[in-house]
Design an enzyme around this catalytic site. Structure first.
Site, PDB file in Angstrom:
ATOM      1  N   ARG A   8       0.862  -1.187   0.000  1.00  0.00           N
ATOM      2  CA  ARG A   8       0.000   0.000   0.000  1.00  0.00           C
ATOM      3  C   ARG A   8       0.896   1.235   0.000  1.00  0.00           C
ATOM      4  O   ARG A   8       1.957   1.248   0.622  1.00  0.00           O
ATOM      5  CB  ARG A   8      -0.906   0.024   1.233  1.00  0.00           C
ATOM      6  CG  ARG A   8      -1.834   1.241   1.204  1.00  0.00           C
ATOM      7  CD  ARG A   8      -2.733   1.338   2.408  1.00  0.00           C
ATOM      8  NE  ARG A   8      -3.497   2.592   2.350  1.00  0.00           N
ATOM      9  CZ  ARG A   8      -4.108   3.126   3.376  1.00  0.00           C
ATOM     10  NH1 ARG A   8      -4.084   2.527   4.557  1.00  0.00           N
ATOM     11  NH2 ARG A   8      -4.760   4.259   3.243  1.00  0.00           N
ATOM     12  N   HIS A   9       0.457   2.264  -0.678  1.00  0.00           N
ATOM     13  CA  HIS A   9       1.228   3.508  -0.733  1.00  0.00           C
ATOM     14  C   HIS A   9       1.405   4.117   0.657  1.00  0.00           C
ATOM     15  O   HIS A   9       0.665   3.806   1.596  1.00  0.00           O
ATOM     16  CB  HIS A   9       0.559   4.521  -1.668  1.00  0.00           C
ATOM     17  CG  HIS A   9      -0.797   4.954  -1.224  1.00  0.00           C
ATOM     18  ND1 HIS A   9      -1.001   5.846  -0.186  1.00  0.00           N
ATOM     19  CD2 HIS A   9      -2.025   4.619  -1.666  1.00  0.00           C
ATOM     20  CE1 HIS A   9      -2.297   6.049  -0.017  1.00  0.00           C
ATOM     21  NE2 HIS A   9      -2.936   5.302  -0.899  1.00  0.00           N
ATOM     22  N   THR A  21     -10.228   8.540  -0.721  1.00  0.00           N
ATOM     23  CA  THR A  21      -9.368   9.069  -1.783  1.00  0.00           C
ATOM     24  C   THR A  21      -9.347   8.084  -2.934  1.00  0.00           C
ATOM     25  O   THR A  21      -8.604   7.097  -2.894  1.00  0.00           O
ATOM     26  CB  THR A  21      -7.916   9.262  -1.268  1.00  0.00           C
ATOM     27  OG1 THR A  21      -7.943   9.847   0.018  1.00  0.00           O
ATOM     28  CG2 THR A  21      -7.133  10.127  -2.233  1.00  0.00           C
ATOM     29  N   ARG A  58       0.654   8.743  -5.655  1.00  0.00           N
ATOM     30  CA  ARG A  58       0.992   8.226  -4.329  1.00  0.00           C
ATOM     31  C   ARG A  58       1.533   6.801  -4.403  1.00  0.00           C
ATOM     32  O   ARG A  58       2.431   6.429  -3.654  1.00  0.00           O
ATOM     33  CB  ARG A  58      -0.197   8.337  -3.376  1.00  0.00           C
ATOM     34  CG  ARG A  58      -1.483   7.683  -3.836  1.00  0.00           C
ATOM     35  CD  ARG A  58      -2.670   8.185  -3.004  1.00  0.00           C
ATOM     36  NE  ARG A  58      -3.933   7.565  -3.337  1.00  0.00           N
ATOM     37  CZ  ARG A  58      -4.766   8.012  -4.271  1.00  0.00           C
ATOM     38  NH1 ARG A  58      -4.459   9.075  -4.986  1.00  0.00           N
ATOM     39  NH2 ARG A  58      -5.912   7.396  -4.491  1.00  0.00           N
ATOM     40  N   GLU A  80      -7.442   3.132  -7.189  1.00  0.00           N
ATOM     41  CA  GLU A  80      -8.339   2.971  -6.044  1.00  0.00           C
ATOM     42  C   GLU A  80      -9.787   3.042  -6.519  1.00  0.00           C
ATOM     43  O   GLU A  80     -10.068   3.537  -7.618  1.00  0.00           O
ATOM     44  CB  GLU A  80      -8.040   4.055  -4.995  1.00  0.00           C
ATOM     45  CG  GLU A  80      -8.895   3.995  -3.741  1.00  0.00           C
ATOM     46  CD  GLU A  80      -8.775   2.692  -2.949  1.00  0.00           C
ATOM     47  OE1 GLU A  80      -9.240   1.646  -3.446  1.00  0.00           O
ATOM     48  OE2 GLU A  80      -8.257   2.738  -1.820  1.00  0.00           O
ATOM     49  N   TYR A  83     -14.967   6.668  -5.573  1.00  0.00           N
ATOM     50  CA  TYR A  83     -15.959   6.890  -4.518  1.00  0.00           C
ATOM     51  C   TYR A  83     -17.076   7.839  -4.931  1.00  0.00           C
ATOM     52  O   TYR A  83     -17.957   8.138  -4.130  1.00  0.00           O
ATOM     53  CB  TYR A  83     -15.270   7.402  -3.245  1.00  0.00           C
ATOM     54  CG  TYR A  83     -14.293   6.413  -2.673  1.00  0.00           C
ATOM     55  CD1 TYR A  83     -14.729   5.234  -2.079  1.00  0.00           C
ATOM     56  CD2 TYR A  83     -12.927   6.626  -2.762  1.00  0.00           C
ATOM     57  CE1 TYR A  83     -13.834   4.310  -1.573  1.00  0.00           C
ATOM     58  CE2 TYR A  83     -12.024   5.705  -2.257  1.00  0.00           C
ATOM     59  CZ  TYR A  83     -12.481   4.557  -1.666  1.00  0.00           C
ATOM     60  OH  TYR A  83     -11.587   3.640  -1.179  1.00  0.00           O
ATOM     61  N   ARG A 145      -7.196  -4.507  -0.503  1.00  0.00           N
ATOM     62  CA  ARG A 145      -8.009  -5.344   0.390  1.00  0.00           C
ATOM     63  C   ARG A 145      -8.968  -6.206  -0.429  1.00  0.00           C
ATOM     64  O   ARG A 145      -9.177  -7.394  -0.137  1.00  0.00           O
ATOM     65  CB  ARG A 145      -8.750  -4.462   1.395  1.00  0.00           C
ATOM     66  CG  ARG A 145      -7.784  -3.803   2.383  1.00  0.00           C
ATOM     67  CD  ARG A 145      -8.413  -2.673   3.152  1.00  0.00           C
ATOM     68  NE  ARG A 145      -9.435  -3.163   4.067  1.00  0.00           N
ATOM     69  CZ  ARG A 145     -10.110  -2.364   4.893  1.00  0.00           C
ATOM     70  NH1 ARG A 145      -9.876  -1.062   4.927  1.00  0.00           N
ATOM     71  NH2 ARG A 145     -11.024  -2.882   5.697  1.00  0.00           N
TER      72      ARG A 145
END
Length: 187
Positions: A8-9, A21, A58, A80, A83, A145
Site C-alpha cells: 500500500r502507498h 481518496t 501516491r 483505487e 468513490y 483489500r
C-alpha cells in the site's frame, strides 16, 4: 508456485484524516515518503518477474522510493475505488446523511460498485498468475483489500475484514494448490 506481494502507498493528507481518496491524485506526506523508504528493507532479497503500480502519484512515488520506480508498469486496474460523490469525505461525514453507511456494503453514488472493483482485482490476479515468477504490486487500501479477498476466493466485500495500514506489505501465496494469505498488514 509464485507469490504476489502487495504494497500500500505511504501516507497522504487524506489517508491520515480518513477521507476517501479514489480519483484525487494526492502526493505523499513527508511521513508517507519515510514510510515508503521503509519498504526497501522489508523487500530486501526478493526477486520479481513483474512489478505493477497504480498510475496514481501516491503509488508511483511509493514504488520509486522502494527502489522499483524504473521497473513498475502502470496498470489502470490498480486504481483505487472511485468513490463518486463521497470522494474526499470521511465515513463520519457520510453517516450524517446516511446513518450506518458502510463503504464495504453500500452504494457509491456516481461511483464504482464493489463488483466493478472486484473485476479489476481479478484481472490483476490473472496477470500476476501468468507472470514467470513473483509479482510486486503498489496500490491503494480498498483495492488491495479487495484483491486479497478475491485471491482467497471470497467476494470483494470480504476486503472489509482485511485492515491495511499505509506502506503495509502483504504476501499472497499458496499452500499446496490452495491460494492463501501468507502475510497481511506487515508494517
Amino acid at each position: 508456485m509464485s507469490e504476489v506481494v502487495l504494497v500500500r502507498h505511504g501516507e497522504t493528507e487524506w489517508s491520515r484524516s480518513g477521507q476517501h481518496t479514489g480519483v484525487t491524485d494526492l502526493p505523499l506526506t513527508e511521513d508517507g515518503e519515510a514510510q515508503a523508504r521503509s519498504v526497501v528493507d522489508r523487500l530486501a532479497g526478493r526477486e520479481f518477474a513483474l512489478v505493477l503500480t497504480s498510475p496514481m502519484q501516491r503509488a508511483r512515488r511509493t514504488a520509486e522510493l522502494a527502489g522499483y520506480g524504473e521497473r513498475a508498469e502502470p496498470d489502470d486496474d490498480l486504481r483505487e475505488r472511485n468513490y463518486g460523490d463521497y470522494e474526499g469525505l470521511t465515513t463520519k461525514e457520510i453517516r450524517k446523511t446516511i446513518p450506518g453507511w458502510d463503504v464495504w456494503r453500500d452504494e457509491m453514488v456516481n461511483g464504482e460498485t464493489l463488483a466493478e472493483v472486484g473485476a479489476r482485482a481479478d484481472r490483476v490476479i490473472e496477470r500476476a498468475l501468468a507472470a514467470d515468477g513473483d509479482t510486486l504490486v503498489f496500490a491503494h487500501s480498498h483495492l488491495l483489500r479487495t484483491l486479497g479477498a478475491r485471491w482467497i476466493g471470497i467476494g470483494p466485500e470480504g476486503g472489509g475484514k482485511l485492515v491495511l495500514g499505509t506502506s503495509a506489505i502483504c504476501v499472497l501465496g499458496h499452500e499446496r494448490e490452495r491460494r492463501v494469505l501468507k502475510r497481511w498488514n506487515w508494517t
